[in-house]
Each structure stands twice: as C-alpha cells, then as structure tokens.
Design a protein around this motif. Structure first.
Motif, PDB file in Angstrom:
ATOM      1  N   MET C 218       0.836  -1.200   0.000  1.00 24.81           N
ATOM      2  CA  MET C 218       0.000   0.000   0.000  1.00 24.81           C
ATOM      3  C   MET C 218       0.871   1.251   0.000  1.00 24.81           C
ATOM      4  SD  MET C 218      -3.467   0.899   1.612  1.00 24.81           S
ATOM      5  CE  MET C 218      -3.320   0.363   3.274  1.00 24.81           C
ATOM      6  N   ILE C 219       1.984   1.183   0.731  1.00 27.00           N
ATOM      7  CA  ILE C 219       2.899   2.322   0.726  1.00 27.00           C
ATOM      8  C   ILE C 219       3.442   2.521  -0.692  1.00 27.00           C
ATOM      9  CG2 ILE C 219       5.140   3.138   1.581  1.00 27.00           C
ATOM     10  CD1 ILE C 219       4.413   1.749   4.255  1.00 27.00           C
ATOM     11  N   ALA C 220       3.796   1.410  -1.322  1.00 30.92           N
ATOM     12  CA  ALA C 220       4.267   1.498  -2.710  1.00 30.92           C
ATOM     13  C   ALA C 220       3.208   2.148  -3.590  1.00 30.92           C
ATOM     14  CB  ALA C 220       4.591   0.100  -3.234  1.00 30.92           C
ATOM     15  N   GLN C 221       1.971   1.746  -3.365  1.00 28.77           N
ATOM     16  CA  GLN C 221       0.873   2.285  -4.163  1.00 28.77           C
ATOM     17  C   GLN C 221       0.725   3.792  -3.932  1.00 28.77           C
ATOM     18  OE1 GLN C 221      -3.014   0.128  -4.796  1.00 28.77           O
ATOM     19  NE2 GLN C 221      -3.640   1.604  -3.268  1.00 28.77           N
ATOM     20  N   ALA C 222       0.892   4.192  -2.662  1.00 29.46           N
ATOM     21  CA  ALA C 222       0.752   5.616  -2.350  1.00 29.46           C
ATOM     22  C   ALA C 222       1.906   6.419  -2.947  1.00 29.46           C
ATOM     23  CB  ALA C 222       0.701   5.805  -0.835  1.00 29.46           C
ATOM     24  N   LEU C 223       3.066   5.768  -3.077  1.00 26.65           N
ATOM     25  CA  LEU C 223       4.231   6.473  -3.614  1.00 26.65           C
ATOM     26  C   LEU C 223       4.219   6.518  -5.131  1.00 26.65           C
ATOM     27  CD1 LEU C 223       7.061   5.158  -1.319  1.00 26.65           C
ATOM     28  CD2 LEU C 223       5.900   7.357  -1.248  1.00 26.65           C
ATOM     29  N   ALA C 224       3.366   5.692  -5.735  1.00 30.16           N
ATOM     30  CA  ALA C 224       3.371   5.562  -7.193  1.00 30.16           C
ATOM     31  C   ALA C 224       3.205   6.906  -7.876  1.00 30.16           C
ATOM     32  CB  ALA C 224       2.284   4.596  -7.630  1.00 30.16           C
ATOM     33  N   GLY C 225       2.382   7.747  -7.297  1.00 22.32           N
ATOM     34  CA  GLY C 225       2.112   9.038  -7.922  1.00 22.32           C
ATOM     35  C   GLY C 225       3.110  10.107  -7.536  1.00 22.32           C
ATOM     36  N   GLU C 226       4.176   9.746  -6.840  1.00 22.51           N
ATOM     37  CA  GLU C 226       5.159  10.717  -6.331  1.00 22.51           C
ATOM     38  C   GLU C 226       4.460  11.927  -5.733  1.00 22.51           C
ATOM     39  OE1 GLU C 226       7.679  11.333  -9.741  1.00 22.51           O
ATOM     40  OE2 GLU C 226       7.917   9.173  -9.922  1.00 22.51           O
ATOM     41  N   PRO C 227       3.687  11.688  -4.698  1.00 19.55           N
ATOM     42  CA  PRO C 227       2.844  12.748  -4.132  1.00 19.55           C
ATOM     43  C   PRO C 227       3.668  13.780  -3.362  1.00 19.55           C
ATOM     44  CG  PRO C 227       2.764  10.823  -2.730  1.00 19.55           C
ATOM     45  CD  PRO C 227       3.579  10.432  -3.926  1.00 19.55           C
ATOM     46  N   ASP C 228       3.107  14.979  -3.258  1.00 22.33           N
ATOM     47  CA  ASP C 228       3.737  16.009  -2.427  1.00 22.33           C
ATOM     48  C   ASP C 228       3.426  15.757  -0.962  1.00 22.33           C
ATOM     49  OD1 ASP C 228       4.652  17.464  -4.696  1.00 22.33           O
ATOM     50  OD2 ASP C 228       2.569  18.073  -5.012  1.00 22.33           O
ATOM     51  N   VAL C 229       2.187  15.340  -0.725  1.00 19.46           N
ATOM     52  CA  VAL C 229       1.769  15.097   0.653  1.00 19.46           C
ATOM     53  C   VAL C 229       1.261  13.666   0.758  1.00 19.46           C
ATOM     54  CG1 VAL C 229       0.202  15.760   2.507  1.00 19.46           C
ATOM     55  CG2 VAL C 229       1.083  17.503   0.941  1.00 19.46           C
ATOM     56  N   LEU C 230       1.819  12.918   1.707  1.00 21.69           N
ATOM     57  CA  LEU C 230       1.339  11.563   1.960  1.00 21.69           C
ATOM     58  C   LEU C 230       0.562  11.571   3.270  1.00 21.69           C
ATOM     59  CD1 LEU C 230       1.414   8.483   1.334  1.00 21.69           C
ATOM     60  CD2 LEU C 230       3.420   8.380   2.809  1.00 21.69           C
ATOM     61  N   ILE C 231      -0.666  11.104   3.197  1.00 19.42           N
ATOM     62  CA  ILE C 231      -1.462  11.029   4.412  1.00 19.42           C
ATOM     63  C   ILE C 231      -1.462   9.591   4.887  1.00 19.42           C
ATOM     64  CG2 ILE C 231      -3.776  11.296   5.374  1.00 19.42           C
ATOM     65  CD1 ILE C 231      -4.156  13.485   3.189  1.00 19.42           C
ATOM     66  N   ALA C 232      -0.965   9.383   6.090  1.00 19.58           N
ATOM     67  CA  ALA C 232      -0.891   8.024   6.617  1.00 19.58           C
ATOM     68  C   ALA C 232      -1.874   7.930   7.776  1.00 19.58           C
ATOM     69  CB  ALA C 232       0.526   7.710   7.064  1.00 19.58           C
ATOM     70  N   ASP C 233      -2.970   7.212   7.542  1.00 16.67           N
ATOM     71  CA  ASP C 233      -4.021   7.123   8.555  1.00 16.67           C
ATOM     72  C   ASP C 233      -3.846   5.832   9.341  1.00 16.67           C
ATOM     73  OD1 ASP C 233      -6.248   7.275  10.072  1.00 16.67           O
ATOM     74  OD2 ASP C 233      -7.686   7.304   8.417  1.00 16.67           O
ATOM     75  N   GLU C 234      -3.319   5.952  10.537  1.00 17.00           N
ATOM     76  CA  GLU C 234      -3.057   4.777  11.380  1.00 17.00           C
ATOM     77  C   GLU C 234      -2.343   3.687  10.592  1.00 17.00           C
ATOM     78  OE1 GLU C 234      -3.895   4.651  14.559  1.00 17.00           O
ATOM     79  OE2 GLU C 234      -5.669   5.890  14.891  1.00 17.00           O
ATOM     80  N   PRO C 235      -1.174   3.983  10.044  1.00 13.84           N
ATOM     81  CA  PRO C 235      -0.563   3.023   9.120  1.00 13.84           C
ATOM     82  C   PRO C 235      -0.124   1.728   9.781  1.00 13.84           C
ATOM     83  CG  PRO C 235       0.954   4.810   9.588  1.00 13.84           C
ATOM     84  CD  PRO C 235      -0.348   5.181  10.214  1.00 13.84           C
ATOM     85  N   THR C 236      -0.001   1.707  11.096  1.00 15.04           N
ATOM     86  CA  THR C 236       0.533   0.491  11.720  1.00 15.04           C
ATOM     87  C   THR C 236      -0.437  -0.169  12.689  1.00 15.04           C
ATOM     88  OG1 THR C 236       1.532   1.824  13.469  1.00 15.04           O
ATOM     89  CG2 THR C 236       2.916   1.318  11.575  1.00 15.04           C
ATOM     90  N   THR C 237      -1.604   0.439  12.868  1.00 16.48           N
ATOM     91  CA  THR C 237      -2.499  -0.036  13.923  1.00 16.48           C
ATOM     92  C   THR C 237      -2.920  -1.493  13.745  1.00 16.48           C
ATOM     93  OG1 THR C 237      -3.297   2.193  14.075  1.00 16.48           O
ATOM     94  CG2 THR C 237      -4.603   0.523  15.165  1.00 16.48           C
ATOM     95  N   LEU C 250      10.425   1.922   7.205  1.00 17.77           N
ATOM     96  CA  LEU C 250      10.280   2.087   5.763  1.00 17.77           C
ATOM     97  C   LEU C 250       9.776   3.490   5.430  1.00 17.77           C
ATOM     98  CD1 LEU C 250      10.188   0.870   2.889  1.00 17.77           C
ATOM     99  CD2 LEU C 250       7.858   0.142   3.385  1.00 17.77           C
ATOM    100  N   LEU C 251       8.739   3.917   6.161  1.00 19.31           N
ATOM    101  CA  LEU C 251       8.178   5.247   5.915  1.00 19.31           C
ATOM    102  C   LEU C 251       9.235   6.315   6.147  1.00 19.31           C
ATOM    103  CD1 LEU C 251       4.563   5.320   7.380  1.00 19.31           C
ATOM    104  CD2 LEU C 251       5.270   5.796   5.039  1.00 19.31           C
ATOM    105  N   ASP C 252       9.994   6.115   7.209  1.00 14.51           N
ATOM    106  CA  ASP C 252      11.033   7.062   7.587  1.00 14.51           C
ATOM    107  C   ASP C 252      12.059   7.175   6.465  1.00 14.51           C
ATOM    108  OD1 ASP C 252      11.630   8.828   9.494  1.00 14.51           O
ATOM    109  OD2 ASP C 252      12.706   7.435  10.816  1.00 14.51           O
ATOM    110  N   ASP C 253      12.529   6.021   5.994  1.00 13.75           N
ATOM    111  CA  ASP C 253      13.529   6.001   4.921  1.00 13.75           C
ATOM    112  C   ASP C 253      13.010   6.690   3.670  1.00 13.75           C
ATOM    113  OD1 ASP C 253      15.054   4.595   6.634  1.00 13.75           O
ATOM    114  OD2 ASP C 253      14.807   2.632   5.649  1.00 13.75           O
ATOM    115  N   LEU C 254      11.763   6.332   3.322  1.00 14.52           N
ATOM    116  CA  LEU C 254      11.212   6.879   2.087  1.00 14.52           C
ATOM    117  C   LEU C 254      11.035   8.378   2.193  1.00 14.52           C
ATOM    118  CD1 LEU C 254       8.623   4.090   1.329  1.00 14.52           C
ATOM    119  CD2 LEU C 254      10.683   4.618   0.016  1.00 14.52           C
TER     120      LEU C 254
END
Lengths: 338, 333, 429
Positions: C218-237, C250-254
């Motif tokens: 899903m993170i890959a999918q969100a990055l596909a569009g090379e977005p300016d703003v990534l909204i992560a809604d409870e990404p690890t819950t 991973l999020l940190d690195d990216l």
C-alpha cells in the motif's frame, strides 16, 4: 487447489447428485400406486396381453433387477420407451431440448441486458426517481406469477393490440404455436438468404421470453443494486478513490465486477426457478419444449417419459452449476486458493 | 429472542420507510379476507349459473362487452352489461369472481403458511444436525440436499403429485358450521398433498441456512463451555444453536412464503393442486376466454400479485433490518 | 530541521456529518499549518476527528459527511497558474484553495499531489485484482498526468478515460487503462518497499500477502504518484508489533529519500515520538495542543495531553499500571455540544473558567506551541474547581454511536469499542 482439481471434485459430486436423482425417480415410480401395465394397454385389456406388456417393459422382474436395469439404461442414455406413444424417450426428450434452450437463453439474455444497467443506475442514483422506478419494477417483477404475466401479455399484445400493431407497425406477436425453430431459421437464412423465418421466430419468442425473463430481470436488478451499494461501502473503494483513478474504473472495473461475482453463484442456484418457469411458460404459450412435454407426460402418467425429462433437466442443472462454479473460481481468486 | 439491536433496526426500518407499512396493511387485508371469507364474499363461490339470459358471463362493474349469440342459425351482436350484484363479474360457468377472489385468499394463505411451516420443521433440524456434527454426517446430508436442489422445485412438485395424486381434505369453517353465516361453503378445502409437496421441495433452503448458522456457532466459546459442563449434544443444539439460527430462519421463512404462494398458484394453474377454489385455478379457467372475458383470469392474478408483494415487502424489511446473509429460491413461477 | 515554507494551510475547516441523530461536528473550525518536508502528526482518540481531518484534505468525505466551511490552501505554483484563469478567487500567490476549485481539479490532485495510506491493508485492496494491477493503476494515474501538461490534465481527468474506453478495453488490450509500462513500474515499486520476488508477487492477490507485506504494497501504491503530501491514517495499527517497527522504518527512509510531506494520523504516541517533527493533539474535532515533539511531550499544558501521555499521578493504579482516562469520548452531536471546553467533563482540573470555550493560547516552549486550555494563562486552584458531579455521571455505553463518523468511514476496527486510551505512550499493544 488448482482449478482442475476443483472441477474434478465438483464433477464427482455432480455424478453423486445425478445418481441420487435417478434413484429418487425410481423410488417414486416403485411406490406409485396402480399397475403401469394398465397405463399402457388400458385396464380392460386381455390379461395375456397385459402380461406380455409387463414382460416387454421388464415389470415382472424383482425390484432390484429393475433398479439395476434402470440405472444401466440411464447411464447408457437409454431412457426406455414411452408408455403412451411407444417411442424412444431419449428421442422424445432430445427433440424438445432446442425449443426450451432457445426460450431459456433468450430470457437470460433479456434479463442480463436489462437488469445489470438498471441495477447500476439504481445503485448510483440512490433515492432518485430512477431508483424508485427500478425498485418498483423489480418488486413487481419478483411478485408476479409468470403464467399470469404471460396471459396478460397475450391479452395485451395478441388480443387488444394485435390489429393496431399490424396496421401501424406491420407486425404483431402471434398467439399460435411456434412454427419454426431458431436452428432451422438460421439455416434458411444462411442457405437461401431468406430472413423471414428468423423474423417469424423472433415474433414468436418475444412474449414467452419476456414472460420467463421478467422474474430474473427483477431479481438481478435487486441483487445488482444491493450488491453495488454494499460494495461501494467497502474500504477498498475509498482506497481506490484515493489513488485518483477515473471514476468509471472504480464503478465498473472494481465495484461492478466484484458485485457480479457472487451474483453469478446465486443465478446458478436460481436456475431451478428458470427451468420451473420454462415449464409453465411453455404451457401458457404452447411452446414445444421440454416443459410442455413434461406436462403431457404427467397428465398421461407416462412414467418413462416423465422420468426421462426430469433426469435430463437435473443433469442440465448440475452441469450448468458446475460451469457456474468454474466461472466463479476463475473470477474470484479466493475460491480455489482457500 | 431477537436481540435489542435488531429490534431497534426493525423499528427504525419500519418508521423510515413506507414500504413495510404498505406490506403490513396489504398482508393484513389479505389475511382478513382469508379468515372472514364467508362474511366478505357476496355469493357462494362455488355456485354456478350467475349468467345473463343468453348464458353470458357478467363483466366487472362499470364495464361491458359485445358478444355474438346464435338465434335460429343467425348470429346477432349483443351488449352484455355489468350488474351491481357481481362487483367483479362472473366467470364462464357463472361463478361470482369477487367471492372466488375472497375465498382464493384462503387457499393461498393456508398453503403458504402451512407449507412454509412444514418446510421449517423439516429443514431446520436437518441443517442444524448437519452443521453441528460436521464431517461425514455433514457431507452425506449435504449430498442429499444437493440432490434435492438439482430438481427445479416446480418440476419436483409435479413429479410428486404425479405419483401420489393430489388429495385434499376439508377443514370445517366455524363461521358457517355454527350457522352464523348462511349459504356459504361449510368447509374449506386444504390441498394437503400440495402443502406437503411444497414443503418437500423447499425445506432444503432452510437446511442450508440452519447449517451455516450451526457451523458458525459450533466453535463459539459458550458452546464449548456448555459442552465442558456436560451438556448433551441435543441440549446444546436446541438450547444454544437453534436460538442463534432463528433470525435468518425467520427472514427466510417470510421470503419463502412468497415463493410457496407462487408455487401453489402454479400447481393450481396446471390443474395439479386438488382444489378448484384457488387463484391459480381460476386463472387457468379464464385462459380460454381471454378474447371476451379478460377479467376471469386478470382478477385472481392481481390477488396473487398483491399477496406476494405484501409478503415480499415484509421480507425486505426483515432482511434489511436483521441483515442475515441468506439466499432462497424464488417462486416456482 | 525544516525550512519554514508551508505546503498546506488549513483555515477554519469544518466537516460535519448529517445523521439521523443530528448534526455531528466531526471537525470544528480547525486550523492547521504543515510545512513542506515535515512529518506532522495528529494524535487523538477514536472519534476525535483526526481521520475526518485527513480525509477532508484529500477529499474523501462521503455522504452523509460534508465539508461545510473553511479553506485548504495548497502550495503548488503550477496548479495556481492553471486555476487562476477559471477561478481567480481560489488563488493566492502560489497557493490554491482546494475547497474553491472544481471537483475535477480536486480529483486530479489525488494520487499525484496527495495520496493516502490506510489503516487496514487487507480491506483496502480490492480482493479480486492482483496487487500488481492495483499498483499499476496508481502508477498509470501519475504517468498520464505527467504525459499531459497540467493545463489539460486539470480539466477533467476522468474524461480521458471514458465508459467507451472501458467497453472497448474488453476486446482491445490497447484501450486498457493500465499500460505495460505501468505494470513494470509497479514491480519496481514493490521492490523499492522491500518485497522479495516482486515479479512473482505482483501477480498475486491481496489474500496471498501477509498484513505487513500488504501494508508495504500500500505504501508502494501511495508512492506511485510521487505525491507532495502523503497522508498516513493509522498506518501500523492493524499490524503486529514487530511489523509495525519495520513499516515505520520504511516510511522514515522513504520520507528522507523523497523529501515528501507526511501527515500522520495515529492514536499511538509512540509512533508520533518516533516519526514526527511536530504534532497536534486532537479532541472533539479541534486541535487542543500543538507544537514540536518537545513541546507536547515535555512541556505540555493540556490535561488531555497529559492523560494521553499517561502521566497523571491520580490515574495511576495501585499496581503501577497505566489507568485509562475516565469518562467517555465526547459527543460530537451539535445539539449536545456545549459552548465550553469539551474536555471539561473528563478533566481532573476542570474549573469554572472552563465553562467558556477556550481560544488557542501561546504556551511556553517553542514558538509553535499553542494550547486550548486556560491552564496556559493561570494555574489550577481548588477554589475554582467544579464540583465532582457537575456534568452528571451518566455513562454512555461503550461503542456509542456518537463516535460513529470516524468509524463509519470503515477504517478503525482496532479501536472500535475503545472509549478510553489505555495504550498511550508506547507500542505496547
């Protein structure tokens, strides 16, 4: 489990089911009151002739021998001879199959072509006039007995509107028995280029197909509507929206596709309704199909013919359901993997 | 029996939509028609001969039709007027169509309710046992169910009736039996074979639902707990598993009543039901008289449509509110 | 740490849900500044409006919800140029007010300017399409957007691919939305987020993935569009504890690699501490305390923040276990919300002053530190305290429907019936 294995398993189950059907039919006949020989030669016949007949039809054998013979016959496609006409049941069944298939397929096509778009519109415009209209239509459709609907269609088109239609449209829907089959009509068209037979066929099948198709149109509309509404509420739809793909893809490639997958199985199960409906539609429209012949066989207590038709219908039902399962398995990746 | 949350869903569904109310009103009217048929009917539904002097059926009130009658080898056209005696006209043999509509509700409702009830009694225990025990028992029982499903219900019903004939028996009507109403039939014919047959061809759907529920609660902790306290399988089945499956069974039963009404009318239409006082039978009566006497088959058909709509509306309401995931076969028609 | 240019300025944002019980003020006159390249965390309980805030930004509010008021200014010079013609009011310098532009423009920003990671990866993928195909769709959005100059793209994205194309695509592969290039890029993306055998994995369906793998996808999918703003809604819950750490890494690195801005929504302060530059604490539809990590963790003023951090002595039980904050998630129903500090009924330090709705006060610490609590201006005195049962002590049942709007978006099964915060301050779940 691979699709192949899955199918083999379903086929084996199907064989069991058919065996069960054959056995039930045999048991019904065995417990049926009255001497079958009477049905063939009449109660007033000479006892000697009757004995001869009993011998000929194997009715004097012990019951288990009769059963084994019977199952053997069924397996080899020999359904015996009709009591009434002494013709081969297999022939009598097979010659009626095309007409029933034509009717069932036409009804299914009508149903799918109308119902899916109607369901989509209904689900996409919830609580708008289009939705109310579709909902009312589907409520009426699932609540109307098809033999009555058929009579009302005949009343409307073949009685009240026949003359105006002839005058203004140049055609009408005939009331009489079908004169030409689809196969023959197509052959005529291909060999001679004459399309009249095909058009006649279309005019003949229109009302019966609508009659048989209405219930399914209504049901698929309902299922599509509620299925799409459910599907739209699922989190993956929001996630897909967040990707920014065109809305048309969300609605059709994702939502409608996922809605149709379970509907296909429901339709497989509802085939029984379609076949039952065909029996009664054929009676109303004098359509020369299996159902029409089944009713004749029942009225004449023509056991071999009745058994033949019912076993054949069950066979068709089982095979189509296996096909539906296979289709389902290819559409829904989760089925074969679990 | 029904949890609070479901009850509030039911209330909410009822309050918010017109449809369940409409369904309830319709069904109540049809039930009243069925129960008080002798009071509401204007004529004895079986009495024949309500025809005009030329032997023509009366049309419904406010309509008329022309027909030809023979007089000394010549045919003349006559206009047949309706009469206020026969609100919905009379049929080909001169029976009052309105009274037959009222009495027809009895047959439909009796077969619909009794047939479905019987199907529940056969299907639910079958399904519960199959789902609760699982394994080989389940496999064997489900093959039986599959076999039943391979018969279209109308076809199987026809086959069964073909074998056993279609017997009915009269249920005495208290309203006429005790002399409260005169001139009405003293008993109502319950098409017994048909009732049993519709149950025999529809029980499988209940078995499937009950099986699913039994399977889902089989491994619940409270069932395990009951077992560890020494409760017998039967106790568990009927005290714990059965109550759980009631909600979907109730919803399915409602929907199936509609299917059974349609099935009964189909059988009657085909002449296999053993009673002649039935909507389906009346529709087939009118089949030959469509060109002139359209009302003979139209009126009882409307009776069926309204009855089935009523039941379907209530079924939709229950299904939306209770939301079980079930499927059933549609009507045989 | 970060330069000081804002990428997103949210003014006065109100998002309401019009339900049968009444109007629910899920987000109430919210102010938010997010700087380019930072990780901004919004933390709060279920039903505090944090998820709705995120969805308002990316325009994923479904009926019966509606953004009723406010402005969302987004810094994008190119977009500003395009929009200026049609709606000059929506442009201010290089900023564009997303709530004043056409829906088509708004829609065209999804995937390319904003993208989102959802809480529950398993339910956020279409179960009947392969992961690769779903990723490729997201790639395709970006590919088509960059193939066209912004001016045409902004018109209507969906007009580019119509129902007719879809029908044709059943017979003509060339009419399919997703192209071969996008499928290949999808595989690269899977590799980027650390999925082994990406070629094979791309052809698999979501149910064949583990939860952690799927979240990576899903993170890959969100990055596909090379977005300016990534909204992560409870990404690890929804994930196991061990997997949670990997996903955060991973999020940190990216983020370091791409320099994108992340708006992180969570109820877990441990996640905030690990990921964020600045944080806002949300309660009852407003941000009650905000500032740098140090401000909120060390110099917090609001008793609610203190409650979240689990440092209120009275709430610590005899066994030293963390005790949840007493009371219920506040009702967000308009007619039940009083014009007071919304936390007052649960606050151990509620005073008479709290019966007035507090504005945002500056607080000690960094410049960014503000708090919506009178304790920023005065200290607690027993004399002004409200009597213990001032707000009545009737309890609403857990799983109360008032907390619905957050939940009806269908993303928070893990904290469904949680009306209290028992897991604040660590990944101890």
């Amino acid at each position: 489990m691979s699709i192949g294995k899955f199918l083999v398993k379903r086929l084996l189950q199907g064989v069991l089911v058919i065996w069960g059907v054959i056995t039930i039919m045999f048991a019904l006949r065995a417990v049926s009151p009255g001497d079958p020989a009477n049905l063939i030669v009449g109660p007033a016949a000479d006892p000697e002739i009757r004995d001869q007949v009993r011998e000929q039809y194997g009715l004097n054998e012990p019951i288990y021998v009769q059963y084994v013979d019977y199952v053997q016959g069924m397996v080899t496609g020999d359904f015996g001879y009709s009591f009434q006409s002494s013709r081969e049941v297999t022939t009598m069944v097979l010659e009626r199959v095309p007409a029933t298939l034509e009717l069932a397929i036409a009804a299914t096509i009508i149903a799918v072509v109308i119902a899916v778009p109607l369901g989509v519109i209904s689900a996409s415009r919830r609580n708008e006039p289009a939705d109310y209209g579709a909902t009312l239509f589907s409520l009426l459709g699932i609540s109307t007995p098809n033999f009555w609907l058929g009579l009302m269609l005949i009343l409307l088109f073949a009685v009240f509107l026949q003359d105006p239609m002839e005058t203004y449209l140049g055609f009408s829907f005939p009331q009489g028995r079908r004169t030409v089959g689809f196969g023959e009509a197509v052959i005529t068209l291909v060999t001679t280029g004459y399309a009249g037979d095909l058009l006649t066929w279309v005019r003949h099948i229109t009302l019966p197909a609508i009659t048989l198709g209405t219930y399914f149109t209504a049901m698929i509309t309902r299922l599509t509507r509620s299925g799409m509404i459910d599907e739209f509420g699922k989190p993956y739809v929001t996630a897909t929206e967040a990707k920014g793909i065109p809305y048309v893809l969300i609605r059709y490639k994702h939502v409608l596709r996922n809605t149709m997958i379970p509907i296909i199985t429901v339709l497989g199960l509802q085939l029984g309704t379609l076949i039952g409906g065909a029996v009664i539609t054929e009676t109303v429209f004098n359509w020369p199909g299996l159902g029409d012949r089944l009713i004749q066989a029942l009225n004449a207590r023509d056991w071999p013919l009745m058994q033949g038709i019912i076993v054949f219908i069950a066979l068709g039902f089982v095979l189509i359901n296996i096909a539906v399962d296979a289709l389902y398995a290819t559409l829904d990746p989760r089925v074969t993997n679990e | 029996m029904i949890p609070d949350r479901l009850e509030s869903n039911l209330r909410q569904g009822f309050r918010e939509s017109l449809l369940p109310k409409l369904g309830l009103v319709l069904l109540a009217s049809i039930l009243i028609m069925a129960i008080f048929a002798p009071v509401l009917a204007t004529h004895n539904p079986t009495r024949t001969g309500y025809l005009d002097e030329n032997g023509n059926s009366y049309p419904p009130l406010g309509t008329s039709y022309t027909t030809e009658i023979g007089q000394d080898g010549e045919f003349v056209e006559v206009e047949v007027e309706s009469t206020s005696d026969h609100l919905l006209g009379t049929n080909d043999i001169g029976q009052d169509v309105f009274s037959r509509l009222v009495y027809g509700a009895r047959t439909s409702m009796l077969v619909g309710l009794l047939g479905t009830g019987l199907a529940v009694l056969i299907g639910v225990p079958f399904g519960l046992i199959s789902g609760y025990y699982g394994g080989r028992v389940d496999d064997a029982m489900m093959r039986i169910a599959d076999t039943m499903l391979a018969f279209p219900s109308l076809v199987l019903a026809l086959a069964l009736i073909g074998v056993f004939g279609s017997a009915g028996f009269g249920i005495p009507d208290p309203l006429t039996r005790f002399g409260l109403i005169d001139g009405m039939p003293e008993s109502t014919m319950l098409p017994g074979t048909v009732t049993v047959v519709v149950a025999l061809v529809t029980w499988v759907w209940f078995a499937r639902v009950a099986r699913g529920e039994a399977m889902s609660v089989r491994n619940e902790e409270y069932v395990t707990a009951a077992r560890s306290m020494g409760a017998s399988n039967w106790t568990i089945l009927f005290k714990h598993v059965l109550p759980n499956s009631l909600t979907p069974v109730i919803v399915l039963a409602t929907i199936q009543v509609a299917a059974v009404i349609l099935l009964e009318s189909s059988l009657s239409f085909l002449g296999f039901s053993g009673t002649t006082l039935s909507w389906g039978y009346d529709i087939s009566r009118g089949q030959g008289y469509q060109r002139t006497s359209w009302w003979i088959s139209m009126v009882p058909g409307l009776g069926i449509v309204f009855a089935v709509i009523a039941v379907n509306l209530l079924g939709d309401w229950l299904r939306d509110a209770l939301d079980p995931n079930i499927e059933g076969e549609g009507g045989g028609a | 740490m970060t330069d000081t240019d804002d990428i997103l300025r949210v003014n006065d944002l109100s998002t309401r849900f019009f339900t049968e019980q009444g109007q629910v003020n899920a987000v109430d006159e919210l102010e938010l500044r997010i700087e380019r390249g930072e990780v901004f965390g919004i933390v709060g309980e279920s039903g505090s409006g944090k998820s709705v805030t995120a969805r308002s930004v990316i325009d994923l509010i479904d009926a019966p919800g509606e953004i009723t008021d406010g402005e969302i200014w987004f810094d994008d010079a190119e977009l500003a140029e395009t929009v200026r013609e049609d709606s000059p009011d929506a442009v201010d310098g290089s900023f564009v007010d997303l709530l004043s532009v056409s829906p088509a423009v708004r829609q065209s920003l999804r995937g390319t300017s904003f993208s989102m990671i959802f809480q529950d990866p398993e339910s956020s993928f279409n179960p009947s399409l392969t992961v690769g195909e779903q990723l490729a769709e997201a790639v395709e959005v970006q590919r088509r957007a960059s193939a066209n100059p912004r001016s045409t793209k902004a018109k209507t994205d969906s007009a580019e691919y119509s129902f007719g194309n879809l029908l044709l695509s059943t017979v003509l592969p060339s009419q399919q939305f997703v192209t071969e290039e996008s499928r290949e890029r999808a595989i690269e993306l899977l590799e980027l987020v650390g999925i082994p055998d990406p070629v094979e994995r791309a052809g698999e369906y979501p149910h064949e993935y583990s939860g952690g793998m799927l979240q990576r996808a899903m993170i890959a999918q969100a990055l596909a569009g090379e977005p300016d703003v990534l909204i992560a809604d409870e990404p690890t819950t929804a994930l196991d504890v061990t997997i949670q750490a990997q996903i955060l890494d991973l999020l940190d690195d990216l983020q370091t690699e791409t320099g994108m801005t992340i708006l992180l929504i969570t109820h877990n302060l441990g996640v905030v501490a690990r990921m964020c530059d600045r944080v806002g604490v949300m309660y009852a539809g407003e941000i009650v305390e905000r500032g740098t990590l140090e401000d909120v963790f060390d110099d917090h003023v609001h008793p609610y923040t203190e409650g979240l951090l689990g440092s209120i002595p009275e709430l610590e039980g005899a066994n030293g276990q963390l005790e949840p904050i007493g009371g219920n998630v506040p009702s967000l129903l308009d007619h039940e919300m009083e014009d007071r500090c919304h936390f007052a009924d649960r606050c151990p330090m509620a005073m008479e002053d709290c019966l007035d709705h507090p504005p945002e006060f500056d607080a000690t610490g960094s410049e960014a530190h503000t708090v919506r609590c009178v304790l920023a201006t005065r200290s607690y005195t027993e004399r002004d305290a409200l009597p213990p049962n001032y707000f009545g002590d009737e309890e609403r049942p857990a799983g109360d429907k008032h907390a619905e709007p957050d939940r009806s978006d269908g993303e928070q099964p893990a904290e469904r019936t949680q009306t209290t915060i028992s897991d604040a301050g660590g990944e101890s779940r």
